[in-house]
Design a protein around this motif. Structure first.
Motif, mmCIF file in Angstrom:
data_model
loop_
_atom_site.group_PDB
_atom_site.id
_atom_site.type_symbol
_atom_site.label_atom_id
_atom_site.label_comp_id
_atom_site.label_asym_id
_atom_site.label_seq_id
_atom_site.Cartn_x
_atom_site.Cartn_y
_atom_site.Cartn_z
ATOM 1 N N LEU A 34 -44.743 -7.449 -2.134
ATOM 2 C CA LEU A 34 -44.417 -7.005 -3.485
ATOM 3 C C LEU A 34 -42.930 -7.222 -3.757
ATOM 4 N N ASN A 35 -42.590 -7.463 -4.995
ATOM 5 C CA ASN A 35 -41.189 -7.663 -5.387
ATOM 6 C C ASN A 35 -40.577 -6.310 -5.747
ATOM 7 N N ARG A 56 -43.997 -5.215 -13.301
ATOM 8 C CA ARG A 56 -45.253 -5.381 -14.022
ATOM 9 C C ARG A 56 -46.073 -6.527 -13.455
ATOM 10 N N SER A 57 -45.395 -7.599 -13.022
ATOM 11 C CA SER A 57 -46.121 -8.758 -12.493
ATOM 12 C C SER A 57 -46.960 -8.382 -11.283
ATOM 13 N N CYS A 109 -46.833 -0.313 -0.951
ATOM 14 C CA CYS A 109 -45.432 0.107 -1.019
ATOM 15 C C CYS A 109 -45.020 0.836 0.259
ATOM 16 N N MET A 110 -45.887 1.741 0.731
ATOM 17 C CA MET A 110 -45.553 2.506 1.932
ATOM 18 C C MET A 110 -45.431 1.592 3.150
ATOM 19 N N GLU A 111 -46.358 0.639 3.271
ATOM 20 C CA GLU A 111 -46.319 -0.283 4.400
ATOM 21 C C GLU A 111 -45.066 -1.165 4.353
ATOM 22 N N GLN A 112 -44.759 -1.666 3.167
ATOM 23 C CA GLN A 112 -43.591 -2.539 3.027
ATOM 24 C C GLN A 112 -42.302 -1.741 3.226
ATOM 25 N N LEU A 113 -42.283 -0.504 2.746
ATOM 26 C CA LEU A 113 -41.114 0.353 2.949
ATOM 27 C C LEU A 113 -40.865 0.578 4.435
ATOM 28 N N ASP A 137 -47.834 -0.323 -19.814
ATOM 29 C CA ASP A 137 -46.861 -1.416 -19.897
ATOM 30 C C ASP A 137 -45.672 -1.081 -19.003
ATOM 31 N N GLY A 138 -44.943 -2.098 -18.642
ATOM 32 C CA GLY A 138 -43.729 -1.894 -17.872
ATOM 33 C C GLY A 138 -43.992 -1.619 -16.395
ATOM 34 N N PRO A 139 -42.929 -1.370 -15.624
ATOM 35 C CA PRO A 139 -43.066 -1.197 -14.181
ATOM 36 C C PRO A 139 -43.620 0.179 -13.802
#
Length: 504
Positions: A34-35, A56-57, A109-113, A137-139
């Protein structure tokens, strides 16, 4: 013009198969990164505040992946699995789809963190998943607090100097232990003459008060008159002096000290008044120590029993010597590497620490009454005791990591075997009991810390110091009540104190 009915009946073409296959997204072996925008700030001792922004992407891509998976499995009347229009599935399963997207994103997110920032958490993050809403909409913004291991440099531990107490067990020690053992089989009888003496049993009303206002009244409680009387949030430091010579019908007053972990915060660390209204006195009548008595308890004779008691005392003295050395080592390590721990972490570990310390003393040969007295003392001062034990754990764990010390399955099996011998159980039963009580992790921690201490002892200077008397706790009896009238553990979820039958 297609009616949709024909679509349901048509065989699946290669193009449609390719479309469905494309819905699967990346394989589990090729996890999509994820970005994320991640901000980590200090939020107190051993605590980090983490803010994660998912663009959002990434949300849209996860939505497409989750929709594709749901598209293959959704059961829509009139359509075969995988053939219903995606728009229909999106409308019908809107709530479920949003939940899947949210769950997948949070997990990613937790794994990447963890992979990218190595926070070394020591507990589950403080995060309300249900309150998190997926934006239209949005992040997506995720905020959470994480408890992490304390950050400190490993202190120098190879140049310490400690003193190890050395004490020989005397015949007088064995005789005293022999009498204490016989008291387990004694008969409690009324004391018809004289006043209260140390060792007698007292039946009395206890009134705890502060500034003339009653806090708690304990009616007709029976306790043994010892140096101290402990209750679940404090103690009477010199009960023997207060009650020696007292007769039924008499009233005595003394002071009680409240521990730092009393259920009533307003009483913590304070000195309060205690009034004792004596109703009755009892004393112990020891059993006849004839051949039938010794045979009934599994010993040949008096000397056989005393030999066994000497072994118990030697095990206890060895335990006390190791604890004295360990205490000196840890004191010096804490002084060389000071660090703070969050109060809520300490609070959550109080029960685990209590169980562990009581188990260690039980294995060292302490009697049930001694265990109950020590347990009450730990409960009354649970925060300080737990804080020190947690610091000890983190220090010894870092040293174990530097020394490449690990707990292997053979270590656990050997420890379980020793427990089985002491408790006259099978190793299988001991392991099952520890697993059921959730104590296997505590056992592994106990082994790791002991191995770390042993490694430190390989490096440091240990001076032997002969002592004439053992490092014993003051003789004490213990009540299950508190001075405040609030049951121990009632306000913070801790377990109530163990009773004698539970300890046996």
């Amino acid at each position: 013009m297609s009616t949709g009915e024909n679509e349901r009946d048509e065989p699946q073409t290669d193009d449609s198969a390719a479309t469905v296959a494309g819905d699967e997204g990346p394989s589990s072996d090729e996890k999509r990164r994820l970005n994320l925008e991640v901000q980590i700030t200090d939020a107190g001792p051993c605590k980090k505040h983490v803010k994660i922004v998912v663009p959002r992407s990434d949300i849209d891509q996860q939505f497409e992946e989750s929709l594709g998976n749901l598209h293959k499995e959704a059961l829509i009347p009139g359509f075969r699995p995988g053939r219903a229009p995606r728009e229909l599935i999106q409308r019908r399963y809107r709530k479920e789809l949003a939940g899947q997207v949210k769950s997948a994103l949070v997990m990613a997110c937790m794994e990447q963190l963890d992979e990218e920032h190595k926070l070394n958490p020591i507990s589950q993050p403080d995060f309300d998943f249900e309150a998190l809403e997926l934006p239209e909409d949005g992040p997506l913004e995720i905020q959470l607090d994480v408890e992490v291991q304390p950050d400190f440099e490993v202190p120098e531990y190879k140049n310490l100097v400690v003193k190890r107490p050395v004490r020989k067990i005397t015949d007088a020690d064995v005789d005293q232990q022999y009498r204490s053992f016989l008291e387990r089989y004694a008969q409690l009888v009324p004391k018809l003459e004289g006043g209260a003496e140390v060792g007698d049993y007292v039946v009395a009303d206890l009134t705890f008060s502060l500034d003339g206002k009653p806090l708690n009244l304990v009616n007709e409680v029976q306790f043994r008159l010892q140096k101290q009387l402990r209750f679940q949030d404090g103690l009477v430091p010199d009960m023997a002096s207060a009650l020696t010579g007292a007769r039924p019908g008499e009233s005595r007053t003394t002071k009680a000290q409240i521990g730092s972990s009393s259920p009533d915060p307003s009483l913590r660390g304070r000195e309060i008044d205690l009034t004792i209204q004596v109703h009755d006195l009892k004393t112990l009548r020891l059993p006849e120590t004839d051949a039938a008595f010794f045979e009934g308890i599994g010993f040949d004779d008096e000397q056989d029993l005393k030999n066994a008691l000497r072994s118990v005392l030697e095990r206890r003295v060895e335990f006390q010597a190791r604890q004295a050395v360990r205490r000196q080592i840890v004191d010096q390590l804490i002084e060389r590497a000071p660090f703070e721990l969050p109060a809520d972490l300490v609070k959550r570990q109080e029960l685990s620490t209590l169980r562990r310390l009581v188990n260690e003393m039980r294995e060292a040969g302490y009697t049930d009454s001694e265990l109950r007295a020590r347990e009450a003392e730990i409960r009354a001062n649970a925060h300080e005791v737990t804080l020190r034990n947690l610091k000890e754990f983190f220090l010894l764990s870092k040293i174990a990591e530097r020394e490449q010390i690990k707990v292997e399955e053979d270590d656990l099996a050997e420890e379980i075997e020793l427990i089985a011998i002491r408790t006259d159980e099978t190793p299988r039963r001991v392991r099952s009991r520890l697993q059921k009580e959730g104590q296997m992790e505590n056992l592994a921690t106990q082994i790791l810390e002991r191995k770390a201490i042993d490694r430190i002892l390989d490096y440091i200077t240990v001076e032997l110091e002969e002592v004439a008397t053992p490092e014993e706790e003051p003789a004490a009896d213990t009540l299950d009540q508190t001075a405040s009238g609030t049951s121990a553990g009632e306000e913070d979820g801790r377990e109530p104190p163990s009773t004698s039958s539970e300890q046996e």
